[in-house]
Design a protein around this motif. Structure first.
Motif, PDB file in Angstrom:
ATOM      1  N   ASN A 298      11.874   0.228  -8.838  1.00  0.00           N
ATOM      2  CA  ASN A 298      11.029   1.164  -8.109  1.00  0.00           C
ATOM      3  C   ASN A 298      11.093   2.677  -8.524  1.00  0.00           C
ATOM      4  O   ASN A 298      10.158   3.509  -8.620  1.00  0.00           O
ATOM      5  N   ALA A 299      12.356   2.976  -8.842  1.00  0.00           N
ATOM      6  CA  ALA A 299      12.631   4.306  -9.356  1.00  0.00           C
ATOM      7  C   ALA A 299      12.535   4.607 -10.959  1.00  0.00           C
ATOM      8  O   ALA A 299      13.032   5.694 -11.423  1.00  0.00           O
ATOM      9  N   MET A 300      12.269   3.484 -11.572  1.00  0.00           N
ATOM     10  CA  MET A 300      12.302   3.661 -13.220  1.00  0.00           C
ATOM     11  C   MET A 300      11.326   4.604 -13.590  1.00  0.00           C
ATOM     12  O   MET A 300      10.290   4.854 -13.203  1.00  0.00           O
ATOM     13  N   ARG A 301      12.005   5.474 -14.611  1.00  0.00           N
ATOM     14  CA  ARG A 301      11.060   6.560 -15.496  1.00  0.00           C
ATOM     15  C   ARG A 301      10.962   6.077 -16.847  1.00  0.00           C
ATOM     16  O   ARG A 301      12.041   5.756 -17.488  1.00  0.00           O
ATOM     17  N   ILE A 302       9.756   5.902 -17.481  1.00  0.00           N
ATOM     18  CA  ILE A 302       9.604   5.435 -18.810  1.00  0.00           C
ATOM     19  C   ILE A 302       9.019   6.728 -19.533  1.00  0.00           C
ATOM     20  O   ILE A 302       8.141   7.165 -19.148  1.00  0.00           O
ATOM     21  N   ARG A 303       9.700   6.796 -20.760  1.00  0.00           N
ATOM     22  CA  ARG A 303       9.403   8.015 -21.680  1.00  0.00           C
ATOM     23  C   ARG A 303       7.944   7.872 -22.181  1.00  0.00           C
ATOM     24  O   ARG A 303       7.639   6.919 -22.429  1.00  0.00           O
TER      25      ARG A 303
ATOM     26  N   GLY B 224       9.871  -4.357 -17.542  1.00  0.00           N
ATOM     27  CA  GLY B 224      10.339  -5.191 -16.357  1.00  0.00           C
ATOM     28  C   GLY B 224       9.444  -4.800 -15.025  1.00  0.00           C
ATOM     29  O   GLY B 224       8.439  -5.401 -14.675  1.00  0.00           O
ATOM     30  N   LEU B 225      10.031  -3.668 -14.444  1.00  0.00           N
ATOM     31  CA  LEU B 225       9.259  -3.160 -13.093  1.00  0.00           C
ATOM     32  C   LEU B 225       9.116  -4.335 -12.234  1.00  0.00           C
ATOM     33  O   LEU B 225       8.117  -4.276 -11.481  1.00  0.00           O
ATOM     34  N   GLU B 226      10.153  -5.297 -12.111  1.00  0.00           N
ATOM     35  CA  GLU B 226      10.034  -6.331 -11.187  1.00  0.00           C
ATOM     36  C   GLU B 226      10.310  -5.584  -9.729  1.00  0.00           C
ATOM     37  O   GLU B 226      11.060  -5.086  -9.671  1.00  0.00           O
ATOM     38  N   GLY B 227       9.510  -6.226  -8.894  1.00  0.00           N
ATOM     39  CA  GLY B 227       9.903  -6.055  -7.490  1.00  0.00           C
ATOM     40  C   GLY B 227       8.927  -4.708  -7.061  1.00  0.00           C
ATOM     41  O   GLY B 227       9.008  -4.358  -5.981  1.00  0.00           O
ATOM     42  N   THR B 228       8.330  -4.120  -7.949  1.00  0.00           N
ATOM     43  CA  THR B 228       7.711  -2.742  -7.593  1.00  0.00           C
ATOM     44  C   THR B 228       6.159  -2.869  -7.920  1.00  0.00           C
ATOM     45  O   THR B 228       5.755  -3.288  -8.791  1.00  0.00           O
ATOM     46  N   PRO B 229       5.359  -2.425  -7.135  1.00  0.00           N
ATOM     47  CA  PRO B 229       3.796  -2.103  -7.271  1.00  0.00           C
ATOM     48  C   PRO B 229       4.032  -0.856  -8.489  1.00  0.00           C
ATOM     49  O   PRO B 229       4.998  -0.202  -8.465  1.00  0.00           O
ATOM     50  N   THR B 230       2.633  -0.536  -8.925  1.00  0.00           N
ATOM     51  CA  THR B 230       2.604   0.522  -9.895  1.00  0.00           C
ATOM     52  C   THR B 230       1.300   0.934  -9.629  1.00  0.00           C
ATOM     53  O   THR B 230       0.459   0.365  -8.756  1.00  0.00           O
ATOM     54  N   ARG B 231       1.019   2.493 -10.003  1.00  0.00           N
ATOM     55  CA  ARG B 231      -0.532   2.907  -9.746  1.00  0.00           C
ATOM     56  C   ARG B 231      -0.790   3.629 -10.992  1.00  0.00           C
ATOM     57  O   ARG B 231      -0.044   4.163 -11.782  1.00  0.00           O
ATOM     58  N   TYR B 232      -1.999   3.451 -11.224  1.00  0.00           N
ATOM     59  CA  TYR B 232      -2.753   4.303 -12.354  1.00  0.00           C
ATOM     60  C   TYR B 232      -3.859   5.239 -11.850  1.00  0.00           C
ATOM     61  O   TYR B 232      -4.714   4.987 -11.159  1.00  0.00           O
ATOM     62  N   ILE B 233      -3.767   6.336 -12.381  1.00  0.00           N
ATOM     63  CA  ILE B 233      -4.678   7.275 -12.264  1.00  0.00           C
ATOM     64  C   ILE B 233      -5.407   7.587 -13.640  1.00  0.00           C
ATOM     65  O   ILE B 233      -4.932   7.915 -14.695  1.00  0.00           O
ATOM     66  N   ILE B 234      -6.789   7.357 -13.642  1.00  0.00           N
ATOM     67  CA  ILE B 234      -7.517   7.507 -14.801  1.00  0.00           C
ATOM     68  C   ILE B 234      -8.280   8.707 -14.780  1.00  0.00           C
ATOM     69  O   ILE B 234      -8.943   9.117 -13.889  1.00  0.00           O
ATOM     70  N   ARG B 235      -8.013   9.461 -16.126  1.00  0.00           N
ATOM     71  CA  ARG B 235      -8.798  10.769 -16.137  1.00  0.00           C
ATOM     72  C   ARG B 235      -9.318  10.908 -17.374  1.00  0.00           C
ATOM     73  O   ARG B 235      -9.074  10.429 -18.439  1.00  0.00           O
ATOM     74  N   GLU B 236     -10.762  11.573 -17.337  1.00  0.00           N
ATOM     75  CA  GLU B 236     -11.298  11.810 -18.587  1.00  0.00           C
ATOM     76  C   GLU B 236     -10.690  12.928 -19.335  1.00  0.00           C
ATOM     77  O   GLU B 236     -10.342  13.947 -18.642  1.00  0.00           O
ATOM     78  N   ARG B 237     -10.622  12.941 -20.544  1.00  0.00           N
ATOM     79  CA  ARG B 237     -10.282  14.263 -21.221  1.00  0.00           C
ATOM     80  C   ARG B 237     -11.248  15.765 -21.102  1.00  0.00           C
ATOM     81  O   ARG B 237     -12.435  15.471 -20.631  1.00  0.00           O
ATOM     82  N   GLY B 238     -10.345  16.477 -20.546  1.00  0.00           N
ATOM     83  CA  GLY B 238     -11.010  17.793 -20.125  1.00  0.00           C
ATOM     84  C   GLY B 238     -10.901  17.958 -18.548  1.00  0.00           C
ATOM     85  O   GLY B 238     -11.091  19.087 -18.097  1.00  0.00           O
TER      86      GLY B 238
ATOM     87  N   GLU C 113       0.770  -1.139   0.027  1.00  0.00           N
ATOM     88  CA  GLU C 113      -0.061  -0.035  -0.019  1.00  0.00           C
ATOM     89  C   GLU C 113       0.958   1.321   0.078  1.00  0.00           C
ATOM     90  O   GLU C 113       0.623   2.188  -0.514  1.00  0.00           O
ATOM     91  N   GLU C 114       1.863   1.165   0.567  1.00  0.00           N
ATOM     92  CA  GLU C 114       3.070   2.292   0.693  1.00  0.00           C
ATOM     93  C   GLU C 114       3.722   2.621  -0.704  1.00  0.00           C
ATOM     94  O   GLU C 114       4.445   3.415  -1.005  1.00  0.00           O
ATOM     95  N   GLY C 115       3.700   1.540  -1.472  1.00  0.00           N
ATOM     96  CA  GLY C 115       4.154   1.597  -2.928  1.00  0.00           C
ATOM     97  C   GLY C 115       5.776   1.547  -2.845  1.00  0.00           C
ATOM     98  O   GLY C 115       6.520   1.917  -3.904  1.00  0.00           O
ATOM     99  N   LYS C 116       6.053   0.600  -1.918  1.00  0.00           N
ATOM    100  CA  LYS C 116       7.519   0.436  -1.944  1.00  0.00           C
ATOM    101  C   LYS C 116       8.150  -0.669  -2.664  1.00  0.00           C
ATOM    102  O   LYS C 116       7.231  -1.742  -3.006  1.00  0.00           O
ATOM    103  N   GLY C 117       9.286  -0.882  -2.962  1.00  0.00           N
ATOM    104  CA  GLY C 117       9.863  -1.841  -3.713  1.00  0.00           C
ATOM    105  C   GLY C 117       9.868  -3.190  -2.767  1.00  0.00           C
ATOM    106  O   GLY C 117      10.104  -3.114  -1.423  1.00  0.00           O
TER     107      GLY C 117
END
Length: 442
Positions: free
Chosen positions: A352-357, A424-438, A286-290
């Motif tokens: 856990n610190a990965m940034r994808i373009r 990959g993203l092995e060992g880390t949770p991910t978070r998704y924020i869903i937004r409608e256009r506008g 829940e804390e989003g840690k590796g």
């Protein structure tokens, strides 16, 4: 140059932890009226007149106790004394000088370290109590009257410490130091792991569940990198947390997880998965840690050629909510696979610190939607316009869509699996924020 170390020592229940918290400006050590609450060494940063130093809180010293825990507390205090540059010896004006104070004073004088004598619980404002003169009998020089509870006299106390700590140009903590919280239910071997890595008895180890109560920090540098190990109290079932001290310990463990980059979730290999293991892991998730699931005591598990594979499959089912977490089998006692564990910690921290373009993300998104069409409802189809990653730790993705209600969890999980398959993203949770256009960037 490293920070000077100032150890706070004394017999039980004279207010060492209260003073420690007051000087650090935070509640890092557990404070309770019961003697023996602080057991391991607790570290905190302190600064006075532009000079910073490391303050160490210790368990109360009982020189002649045969109690297992008290004798180990005494050893922990001795280690703190040996490593300290200055010692603050805390006494209690309400009880006066007792035999234990004299024994501790003798122990400190043998160390040859500078000693600042603190007489605590001088709570009244005004003239110094006449009772303070009794403390000259300890042979430690002028006593400093202090009220740790109210903060009176702490400036005078720090002035005395300041005389001994000398100039220090302490370097800032390196950014490449990985903070690792070692969590799990009681008695799975968390403290044994810290001691095995350090090559010394850094924290108390006992078969008695609940020996570790505070979260303790240990800095380790080895061929795998630099690590700050945070050993925590075992998290018990709520039905068993009926003691105030235990409640504080649970709070400390949660705070330790929040401070960490990577959480090592330890399981007793001889017992297997329990409901409490799931709850402990859930905090880190829940804390989003590796996260890494570490099965300890593997050296004493009866096994054949198929035991590890069968154990791994069962754990993957038990921890289905965090299927991203790698599983490793170790023995803190024998050192089995400890080197591999540190390689894994470094790897998971990077993930856990990965940034994808954004361009790469949207290529994967377009390919995923081609393979599996987005869901429809009443003739209306979900459209995912694009994705971007605004933050890391954990990797967090924002999806802009035409209708949030159409972006079902199952399709979100499919998109997540496609991203993991590519990046990959092995060992880390991910978070998704869903937004409608506008909606913009609310």
């Amino acid at each position: 140059m490293s920070k000077p170390i100032v150890a706070v020592v004394g017999r039980p229940n004279v207010g060492k932890s209260t003073l420690f918290n007051k000087l650090c400006g935070k509640r890092l050590a557990i404070v309770d009226d019961k003697p023996g609450v602080t057991r391991d060494r607790i570290y905190g940063d302190c600064e006075w007149l532009g000079k910073s130093f490391l303050l160490v809180d210790t368990g109360g010293i009982e020189p002649y106790s045969d109690d297992i825990i008290l004798s180990q507390m005494r050893r922990q205090a001795q280690i703190a004394i040996d490593s300290a540059d200055v010692i603050i010896f805390v006494t209690d004006i309400k009880t006066g000088v007792v035999a234990t104070d004299a024994e501790v004073a003798s122990m400190l004088l043998k160390s040859g370290k500078p000693i600042v004598l603190c007489v605590n619980k001088c709570d009244s404002i005004g003239e110094t109590p006449l009772e303070i003169y009794e403390f000259y009998n300890l042979g430690l020089g002028d006593p400093v009257a202090v009220s740790a509870a109210h903060g009176h006299g702490t400036g005078d106390l720090l002035d005395e410490v300041y005389k001994y700590i000398g100039d220090n140009t302490e370097e800032e903590t390196d950014d490449d130091t990985v903070k690792v919280a070692i969590i799990g239910k009681p008695n799975v071997g968390k403290s044994s792991l810290v001691n095995a890595v350090c090559g010394e008895e850094r924290v108390i180890v006992s078969n008695i569940a609940g020996t570790t109560r505070d979260a303790t920090d240990t800095v380790v540098e080895n061929e795998h990198g630099k690590f700050l190990l945070i050993d925590t109290a075992g998290l018990r079932r709520k039905s068993k947390v009926d003691d105030t001290i235990e409640k504080y310990s649970v709070m400390r463990a949660v705070m330790a997880v929040q401070r960490a980059d990577v959480c090592v979730i330890m399981i007793d290999g001889t017992e297997g998965f329990t409901e409490q293991d799931s709850k402990v892991a859930g905090i880190a998730h829940e804390e989003g840690k590796g996260c890494i699931i570490v099965v300890n005591k593997w050296d004493i598990v009866e096994k054949d050629g198929k035991t590890m594979d069968a154990y791994r499959k069962k754990l993957m089912n038990d921890f289905s909510f965090m299927s991203y977490a790698p599983i490793i089998f170790i023995s803190a006692k024998t050192g089995l696979r400890l080197g591999r564990l540190f390689d894994l910690i470094k790897f998971v921290d990077t993930q856990n610190a990965m940034r994808i373009r954004t361009g790469q993300l949207n290529e994967v998104l377009a390919d995923a939607q081609t393979r599996v069409q987005p869901p429809t409802d009443k003739g209306k189809r979900l459209k995912i316009y694009y994705m971007t990653q605004p933050s890391t730790r954990p990797p967090t993705f924002v999806c802009f869509v035409n209708d949030k209600e159409l972006f079902h969890y199952s399709y979100q999980r499919y998109i997540d699996n496609q991203i993991r398959e590519v990046f990959g993203l092995e060992g880390t949770p991910t978070r998704y924020i869903i937004r409608e256009r506008g909606e913009g960037n609310k």
